[in-house]
Design a protein around this motif. Structure first.
Motif, mmCIF file in Angstrom:
data_model
loop_
_atom_site.group_PDB
_atom_site.id
_atom_site.type_symbol
_atom_site.label_atom_id
_atom_site.label_comp_id
_atom_site.label_asym_id
_atom_site.label_seq_id
_atom_site.Cartn_x
_atom_site.Cartn_y
_atom_site.Cartn_z
ATOM 1 N N MET A 1 1.071 -0.804 -0.152
ATOM 2 C CA MET A 1 -0.039 0.246 0.000
ATOM 3 C C MET A 1 0.772 1.258 0.227
ATOM 4 S SD MET A 1 -3.089 0.490 0.110
ATOM 5 C CE MET A 1 -4.703 2.075 0.332
ATOM 6 N N ALA A 2 2.179 1.072 0.744
ATOM 7 C CA ALA A 2 3.039 2.348 0.833
ATOM 8 C C ALA A 2 3.750 2.601 -0.371
ATOM 9 C CB ALA A 2 3.909 2.303 1.423
ATOM 10 N N SER A 3 3.881 1.691 -1.454
ATOM 11 C CA SER A 3 4.553 2.218 -2.930
ATOM 12 C C SER A 3 3.313 3.192 -3.957
ATOM 13 C CB SER A 3 4.483 1.143 -3.793
ATOM 14 O OG SER A 3 3.360 -0.225 -4.225
ATOM 15 N N VAL A 4 2.003 2.519 -3.306
ATOM 16 C CA VAL A 4 1.039 3.559 -4.141
ATOM 17 C C VAL A 4 0.573 4.807 -3.738
ATOM 18 C CG1 VAL A 4 -2.514 3.355 -4.937
ATOM 19 C CG2 VAL A 4 -0.777 1.296 -4.535
ATOM 20 N N HIS A 5 1.283 4.969 -2.732
ATOM 21 C CA HIS A 5 1.458 6.512 -2.110
ATOM 22 C C HIS A 5 2.347 7.483 -2.557
ATOM 23 C CE1 HIS A 5 -2.617 5.887 0.539
ATOM 24 N NE2 HIS A 5 -1.909 4.368 1.264
ATOM 25 N N LYS A 6 3.853 6.622 -2.550
ATOM 26 C CA LYS A 6 4.851 7.135 -3.310
ATOM 27 C C LYS A 6 4.426 7.372 -4.409
ATOM 28 C CE LYS A 6 7.817 4.653 -0.697
ATOM 29 N NZ LYS A 6 9.263 3.603 -0.221
ATOM 30 N N ILE A 7 3.865 6.887 -5.767
ATOM 31 C CA ILE A 7 3.484 6.828 -6.456
ATOM 32 C C ILE A 7 2.568 8.105 -6.697
ATOM 33 C CG2 ILE A 7 2.115 5.893 -8.609
ATOM 34 C CD1 ILE A 7 2.887 3.363 -7.962
ATOM 35 N N VAL A 9 1.979 10.784 -4.508
ATOM 36 C CA VAL A 9 3.448 11.653 -4.107
ATOM 37 C C VAL A 9 4.152 12.469 -5.614
ATOM 38 C CG1 VAL A 9 5.893 12.136 -3.766
ATOM 39 C CG2 VAL A 9 3.613 11.135 -2.068
ATOM 40 N N ILE A 10 4.831 11.261 -6.527
ATOM 41 C CA ILE A 10 5.522 11.188 -7.286
ATOM 42 C C ILE A 10 4.472 11.474 -8.964
ATOM 43 C CG2 ILE A 10 6.347 10.624 -9.452
ATOM 44 C CD1 ILE A 10 7.921 7.961 -7.366
ATOM 45 N N VAL A 11 3.548 11.530 -8.847
ATOM 46 C CA VAL A 11 2.996 11.423 -9.906
ATOM 47 C C VAL A 11 1.823 13.105 -9.517
ATOM 48 C CG1 VAL A 11 0.701 11.470 -11.337
ATOM 49 C CG2 VAL A 11 2.126 9.263 -10.541
ATOM 50 N N SER A 51 -3.281 18.524 -7.462
ATOM 51 C CA SER A 51 -1.646 17.754 -8.010
ATOM 52 C C SER A 51 -1.085 18.271 -6.352
ATOM 53 C CB SER A 51 -0.846 18.487 -8.363
ATOM 54 O OG SER A 51 -0.494 19.702 -8.431
ATOM 55 N N LEU A 52 -1.547 20.055 -6.034
ATOM 56 C CA LEU A 52 -0.695 19.695 -3.771
ATOM 57 C C LEU A 52 -1.359 19.356 -2.968
ATOM 58 C CD1 LEU A 52 0.580 22.265 -2.881
ATOM 59 C CD2 LEU A 52 -0.926 23.667 -2.486
ATOM 60 N N PHE A 53 -2.622 18.665 -3.095
ATOM 61 C CA PHE A 53 -3.045 18.222 -2.626
ATOM 62 C C PHE A 53 -2.990 17.165 -2.402
ATOM 63 C CE2 PHE A 53 -6.473 21.315 -1.906
ATOM 64 C CZ PHE A 53 -6.550 21.655 -0.981
ATOM 65 N N ALA A 54 -2.539 16.326 -3.536
ATOM 66 C CA ALA A 54 -2.681 14.770 -4.027
ATOM 67 C C ALA A 54 -1.252 14.629 -3.267
ATOM 68 C CB ALA A 54 -2.245 14.341 -5.375
ATOM 69 N N VAL A 55 0.015 15.595 -3.060
ATOM 70 C CA VAL A 55 1.376 15.290 -2.681
ATOM 71 C C VAL A 55 0.758 15.508 -0.798
ATOM 72 C CG1 VAL A 55 3.308 17.150 -3.057
ATOM 73 C CG2 VAL A 55 2.817 16.815 -4.903
ATOM 74 N N TRP A 57 -1.595 14.723 0.349
ATOM 75 C CA TRP A 57 -2.327 13.116 1.137
ATOM 76 C C TRP A 57 -0.923 12.084 0.797
ATOM 77 C CZ3 TRP A 57 -4.118 8.898 -1.618
ATOM 78 C CH2 TRP A 57 -4.736 8.105 -0.696
ATOM 79 N N GLY A 58 -0.262 12.385 -0.438
ATOM 80 C CA GLY A 58 0.907 11.316 -0.661
ATOM 81 C C GLY A 58 1.475 11.117 0.530
ATOM 82 N N VAL A 59 2.221 12.040 0.727
ATOM 83 C CA VAL A 59 3.277 12.724 2.077
ATOM 84 C C VAL A 59 3.174 12.080 3.378
ATOM 85 C CG1 VAL A 59 4.707 14.078 3.166
ATOM 86 C CG2 VAL A 59 4.668 13.853 0.414
ATOM 87 N N LEU A 60 1.396 12.570 3.419
ATOM 88 C CA LEU A 60 1.129 12.204 5.090
ATOM 89 C C LEU A 60 0.949 10.259 5.037
ATOM 90 C CD1 LEU A 60 -1.334 14.764 5.510
ATOM 91 C CD2 LEU A 60 0.330 14.295 7.118
ATOM 92 N N ASN A 61 0.914 10.373 4.308
ATOM 93 C CA ASN A 61 0.542 8.279 3.750
ATOM 94 C C ASN A 61 1.574 7.968 3.939
ATOM 95 O OD1 ASN A 61 -2.119 7.866 4.423
ATOM 96 N ND2 ASN A 61 -2.709 9.188 2.295
ATOM 97 N N VAL A 62 3.173 8.403 3.305
ATOM 98 C CA VAL A 62 3.947 7.550 3.200
ATOM 99 C C VAL A 62 4.264 7.765 4.325
ATOM 100 C CG1 VAL A 62 6.322 7.693 2.162
ATOM 101 C CG2 VAL A 62 4.134 7.568 0.709
ATOM 102 N N SER A 63 5.161 8.837 5.295
ATOM 103 C CA SER A 63 5.297 8.924 6.545
ATOM 104 C C SER A 63 4.544 8.021 7.732
ATOM 105 C CB SER A 63 5.391 10.224 6.932
ATOM 106 O OG SER A 63 3.490 10.659 7.226
#
Length: 116
Positions: A1-7, A9-11, A51-55, A57-63
């Motif tokens: 699941m963490a890899s989805v959040h990293k993707i 963040v990158i996107v 994209s700002l909100f996506a980044v 949200w992704g960072v909060l879930n990756v951390s």
């Protein structure tokens, strides 16, 4: 699941950089065509905000899970009697010494050089 959040963040970062590039390109187009800049097109604004909100949200879930920082962790080892003991604020050379009855002023550096 963490890899989805990293993707995500990158996107999200790629999309954010693309919206910034699109905004700069829009400004240069307006400059070339001698038009006045009023606002950015709505699609660039929507892309930047989403994209700002996506980044975020992704960072909060990756951390990972957020933990509380124990503020008083180092104070648990300090005894109550020494808690307000701050040696860095000790002052021994102050004007209160001149109020003492047996005060003898120390000679200054110039006076010490004259004695030699």
């Amino acid at each position: 699941m963490a890899s989805v959040h990293k993707i995500i963040v990158i996107v999200g970062f790629i999309s954010l950089f693309h919206s910034a590039f699109s905004a700069a390109q829009h400004r240069s187009y307006l400059r070339i065509s001698s038009q006045e800049f009023t606002t950015l097109p709505l699609d660039i604004i929507i892309q930047a905000v989403s994209s700002l909100f996506a980044v975020m949200w992704g960072v909060l879930n990756v951390s990972g899970k957020l933990r509380e920082i124990p503020a008083a962790a180092e104070l648990n080892t300090v005894k109550w009697e020494t808690q307000r003991n701050l040696p860095s604020f000790y002052i021994f050379n102050h004007r209160g010494r001149a109020l003492a009855d047996d005060f003898v002023p120390t000679p200054s550096k110039g006076e010490l050089e004259n004695l030699e």
